[in-house]
Design a protein around this motif. Structure first.
Motif, PDB file in Angstrom:
ATOM      1  N   LYS A 115       0.382   8.340  19.257  1.00 17.72           N
ATOM      2  CA  LYS A 115       0.596   9.243  18.120  1.00 17.72           C
ATOM      3  C   LYS A 115      -0.084   8.743  16.843  1.00 17.72           C
ATOM      4  O   LYS A 115      -0.307   9.515  15.911  1.00 17.72           O
ATOM      5  CB  LYS A 115       2.081   9.466  17.869  1.00 17.72           C
ATOM      6  CG  LYS A 115       2.806   8.349  17.154  1.00 17.72           C
ATOM      7  CD  LYS A 115       4.210   8.796  16.774  1.00 17.72           C
ATOM      8  CE  LYS A 115       4.872   7.781  15.853  1.00 17.72           C
ATOM      9  NZ  LYS A 115       6.215   8.195  15.423  1.00 17.72           N
ATOM     10  N   ILE A 116      -0.450   7.457  16.814  1.00 15.15           N
ATOM     11  CA  ILE A 116      -1.084   6.940  15.592  1.00 15.15           C
ATOM     12  C   ILE A 116      -2.433   7.615  15.345  1.00 15.15           C
ATOM     13  O   ILE A 116      -2.869   7.737  14.201  1.00 15.15           O
ATOM     14  CB  ILE A 116      -1.235   5.402  15.660  1.00 15.15           C
ATOM     15  CG1 ILE A 116      -1.490   4.850  14.250  1.00 15.15           C
ATOM     16  CG2 ILE A 116      -2.338   4.980  16.626  1.00 15.15           C
ATOM     17  CD1 ILE A 116      -1.174   3.404  14.083  1.00 15.15           C
ATOM     18  N   VAL A 117      -3.081   8.079  16.416  1.00 12.35           N
ATOM     19  CA  VAL A 117      -4.365   8.767  16.252  1.00 12.35           C
ATOM     20  C   VAL A 117      -4.168  10.071  15.478  1.00 12.35           C
ATOM     21  O   VAL A 117      -4.997  10.455  14.648  1.00 12.35           O
ATOM     22  CB  VAL A 117      -5.014   9.034  17.624  1.00 12.35           C
ATOM     23  CG1 VAL A 117      -6.334   9.798  17.456  1.00 12.35           C
ATOM     24  CG2 VAL A 117      -5.261   7.716  18.369  1.00 12.35           C
ATOM     25  N   LYS A 118      -3.052  10.746  15.731  1.00 13.89           N
ATOM     26  CA  LYS A 118      -2.780  12.034  15.087  1.00 13.89           C
ATOM     27  C   LYS A 118      -2.448  11.889  13.609  1.00 13.89           C
ATOM     28  O   LYS A 118      -2.702  12.794  12.818  1.00 13.89           O
ATOM     29  CB  LYS A 118      -1.630  12.748  15.809  1.00 13.89           C
ATOM     30  CG  LYS A 118      -1.956  13.132  17.243  1.00 13.89           C
ATOM     31  CD  LYS A 118      -0.763  13.797  17.920  1.00 13.89           C
ATOM     32  CE  LYS A 118      -1.091  14.168  19.359  1.00 13.89           C
ATOM     33  NZ  LYS A 118       0.084  14.750  20.057  1.00 13.89           N
ATOM     34  N   ILE A 119      -1.872  10.754  13.231  1.00 16.03           N
ATOM     35  CA  ILE A 119      -1.467  10.576  11.826  1.00 16.03           C
ATOM     36  C   ILE A 119      -2.428   9.685  11.047  1.00 16.03           C
ATOM     37  O   ILE A 119      -2.217   9.440   9.863  1.00 16.03           O
ATOM     38  CB  ILE A 119      -0.041   9.995  11.729  1.00 16.03           C
ATOM     39  CG1 ILE A 119       0.009   8.561  12.303  1.00 16.03           C
ATOM     40  CG2 ILE A 119       0.979  10.894  12.421  1.00 16.03           C
ATOM     41  CD1 ILE A 119       1.282   7.812  11.969  1.00 16.03           C
ATOM     42  N   TYR A 129     -13.817   5.587  12.073  1.00 15.72           N
ATOM     43  CA  TYR A 129     -13.478   5.196  13.437  1.00 15.72           C
ATOM     44  C   TYR A 129     -14.010   6.174  14.488  1.00 15.72           C
ATOM     45  O   TYR A 129     -13.698   6.053  15.657  1.00 15.72           O
ATOM     46  CB  TYR A 129     -11.955   5.059  13.565  1.00 15.72           C
ATOM     47  CG  TYR A 129     -11.377   4.130  12.528  1.00 15.72           C
ATOM     48  CD1 TYR A 129     -11.425   2.754  12.701  1.00 15.72           C
ATOM     49  CD2 TYR A 129     -10.829   4.628  11.344  1.00 15.72           C
ATOM     50  CE1 TYR A 129     -10.935   1.894  11.735  1.00 15.72           C
ATOM     51  CE2 TYR A 129     -10.333   3.775  10.366  1.00 15.72           C
ATOM     52  CZ  TYR A 129     -10.396   2.416  10.572  1.00 15.72           C
ATOM     53  OH  TYR A 129      -9.917   1.563   9.605  1.00 15.72           O
ATOM     54  N   LYS A 130     -14.825   7.126  14.032  1.00 12.80           N
ATOM     55  CA  LYS A 130     -15.355   8.140  14.958  1.00 12.80           C
ATOM     56  C   LYS A 130     -16.247   7.530  16.041  1.00 12.80           C
ATOM     57  O   LYS A 130     -16.445   8.117  17.099  1.00 12.80           O
ATOM     58  CB  LYS A 130     -16.139   9.196  14.176  1.00 12.80           C
ATOM     59  CG  LYS A 130     -15.269  10.113  13.310  1.00 12.80           C
ATOM     60  CD  LYS A 130     -14.536  11.139  14.155  1.00 12.80           C
ATOM     61  CE  LYS A 130     -13.570  11.983  13.332  1.00 12.80           C
ATOM     62  NZ  LYS A 130     -14.235  12.821  12.334  1.00 12.80           N
ATOM     63  N   SER A 131     -16.797   6.358  15.763  1.00  9.84           N
ATOM     64  CA  SER A 131     -17.715   5.740  16.726  1.00  9.84           C
ATOM     65  C   SER A 131     -16.984   5.031  17.868  1.00  9.84           C
ATOM     66  O   SER A 131     -17.620   4.601  18.836  1.00  9.84           O
ATOM     67  CB  SER A 131     -18.622   4.735  16.013  1.00  9.84           C
ATOM     68  OG  SER A 131     -17.841   3.693  15.442  1.00  9.84           O
ATOM     69  N   LYS A 141      -7.055  -0.415  17.212  1.00 10.49           N
ATOM     70  CA  LYS A 141      -7.633  -0.642  15.894  1.00 10.49           C
ATOM     71  C   LYS A 141      -6.804   0.034  14.811  1.00 10.49           C
ATOM     72  O   LYS A 141      -6.515  -0.560  13.763  1.00 10.49           O
ATOM     73  CB  LYS A 141      -9.070  -0.141  15.847  1.00 10.49           C
ATOM     74  CG  LYS A 141      -9.814  -0.588  14.590  1.00 10.49           C
ATOM     75  CD  LYS A 141     -11.275  -0.861  14.869  1.00 10.49           C
ATOM     76  CE  LYS A 141     -11.911  -1.696  13.768  1.00 10.49           C
ATOM     77  NZ  LYS A 141     -13.290  -2.054  14.041  1.00 10.49           N
ATOM     78  N   LEU A 142      -6.414   1.274  15.041  1.00  7.08           N
ATOM     79  CA  LEU A 142      -5.617   1.985  14.043  1.00  7.08           C
ATOM     80  C   LEU A 142      -4.254   1.343  13.841  1.00  7.08           C
ATOM     81  O   LEU A 142      -3.729   1.318  12.722  1.00  7.08           O
ATOM     82  CB  LEU A 142      -5.455   3.453  14.452  1.00  7.08           C
ATOM     83  CG  LEU A 142      -6.722   4.309  14.359  1.00  7.08           C
ATOM     84  CD1 LEU A 142      -6.480   5.686  14.970  1.00  7.08           C
ATOM     85  CD2 LEU A 142      -7.191   4.446  12.911  1.00  7.08           C
ATOM     86  N   THR A 143      -3.686   0.796  14.909  1.00  9.69           N
ATOM     87  CA  THR A 143      -2.388   0.117  14.785  1.00  9.69           C
ATOM     88  C   THR A 143      -2.527  -1.147  13.940  1.00  9.69           C
ATOM     89  O   THR A 143      -1.645  -1.465  13.130  1.00  9.69           O
ATOM     90  CB  THR A 143      -1.813  -0.220  16.175  1.00  9.69           C
ATOM     91  OG1 THR A 143      -1.741   0.973  16.964  1.00  9.69           O
ATOM     92  CG2 THR A 143      -0.411  -0.809  16.053  1.00  9.69           C
ATOM     93  N   GLY A 147      -0.655  -1.742  10.437  1.00 10.75           N
ATOM     94  CA  GLY A 147       0.141  -2.951  10.224  1.00 10.75           C
ATOM     95  C   GLY A 147      -0.338  -3.760   9.044  1.00 10.75           C
ATOM     96  O   GLY A 147       0.453  -4.329   8.291  1.00 10.75           O
ATOM     97  N   ALA A 148      -1.667  -3.813   8.856  1.00  6.81           N
ATOM     98  CA  ALA A 148      -2.225  -4.540   7.714  1.00  6.81           C
ATOM     99  C   ALA A 148      -1.819  -3.877   6.405  1.00  6.81           C
ATOM    100  O   ALA A 148      -1.425  -4.556   5.438  1.00  6.81           O
ATOM    101  CB  ALA A 148      -3.750  -4.593   7.837  1.00  6.81           C
ATOM    102  N   LYS A 149      -1.902  -2.557   6.362  1.00  9.89           N
ATOM    103  CA  LYS A 149      -1.518  -1.847   5.138  1.00  9.89           C
ATOM    104  C   LYS A 149      -0.019  -1.977   4.890  1.00  9.89           C
ATOM    105  O   LYS A 149       0.426  -2.143   3.740  1.00  9.89           O
ATOM    106  CB  LYS A 149      -1.938  -0.375   5.232  1.00  9.89           C
ATOM    107  CG  LYS A 149      -3.455  -0.191   5.207  1.00  9.89           C
ATOM    108  CD  LYS A 149      -3.874   1.224   4.826  1.00  9.89           C
ATOM    109  CE  LYS A 149      -5.382   1.293   4.648  1.00  9.89           C
ATOM    110  NZ  LYS A 149      -5.830   2.504   3.933  1.00  9.89           N
TER     111      LYS A 149
END
Length: 208
Positions: A115-119, A129-131, A141-143, A147-149
């Motif tokens: 679900k992280i991709v959707k948000i 991150y389209k590549s 990567k998105l997770t 987490g970093a933010k």
């Protein structure tokens, strides 16, 4: 007791991660809570949250603290009474803390979920991150970015930052296990070192 990992940030700072496998009753043994903490615990309806809360107290115990040494400010940010800096996280079956005597620190543990991709567009410029063609790599990567933010948000600790506008994470490769991040707010820029690791379908990110 299942200390899952102990990580050395530097000579004086460390991260401890707990894998929550015990029952609530087992976790409650040998843990003394302040009345305020006992009230918080009693108001939690989720067994996972209750066990997570107690596992954090076991982590505190591992580094020589008790529940009474932990206080929260008006923004909900945790502090240690002796002046050392602390950050706390809990996600499903993992909890963690980071402690430093030198400077503010932040930690976040997240379960890796599709679900992280959707948000993602809500917290990072998704065009970057389209590549990434591999879906699992994109989730990873998105997770890490989330987490970093979240870790930097916890360091700032005043609930005014916007993930998309005020927190920037430098691009990174998985092999390095680290990156840097910036908080840009009210004309000021603060920079931080960020490290990450993945374990059993979870991502842990910590910043200092």
């Amino acid at each position: 007791m299942p200390i899952h990992k102990t990580l050395t940030v530097n000579d004086t700072s460390k991260v401890l991660i707990w894998k929550i496998e015990e029952s609530f009753e087992d976790l409650a043994e040998e843990i003394e809570l302040t009345q305020n903490s006992a009230n918080r615990l009693n108001n939690m309806k989720s067994d996972l949250h209750r066990r997570g809360f107690l596992s954090v107290r076991h982590l505190l115990k591992e580094v020589g603290y008790t529940d009474a040494d932990l206080v929260y400010d008006e923004f909900g940010k945790p502090h240690l009474k002796d002046g050392n800096f602390i950050s706390i996280t809990h996600s499903f079956t993992f909890s963690g803390i980071i402690i430093s005597p030198e400077k503010p620190v932040g930690i976040d543990i997240e379960k890796q979920r599709d679900k992280i991709v959707k948000i993602a567009h809500k917290f990072t410029p998704i065009e970057e991150y389209k590549s990434i063609a591999n879906h699992d790599a994109l989730v990873s990567k998105l997770t890490i970015v989330w987490g970093a933010k979240e870790s930097l948000y916890k360091i700032y600790g005043k609930k005014k930052l916007l993930f998309l506008e005020n927190i920037y994470i430098e691009d990174f490769s998985f092999e390095t296990n680290k990156t840097t991040g910036k908080i840009l707010y009210e004309g000021q820029t603060s920079e931080y070192d960020i490290h990450f690791l993945e374990t059993e379908g979870f991502t842990c990110v910590y910043a200092s």
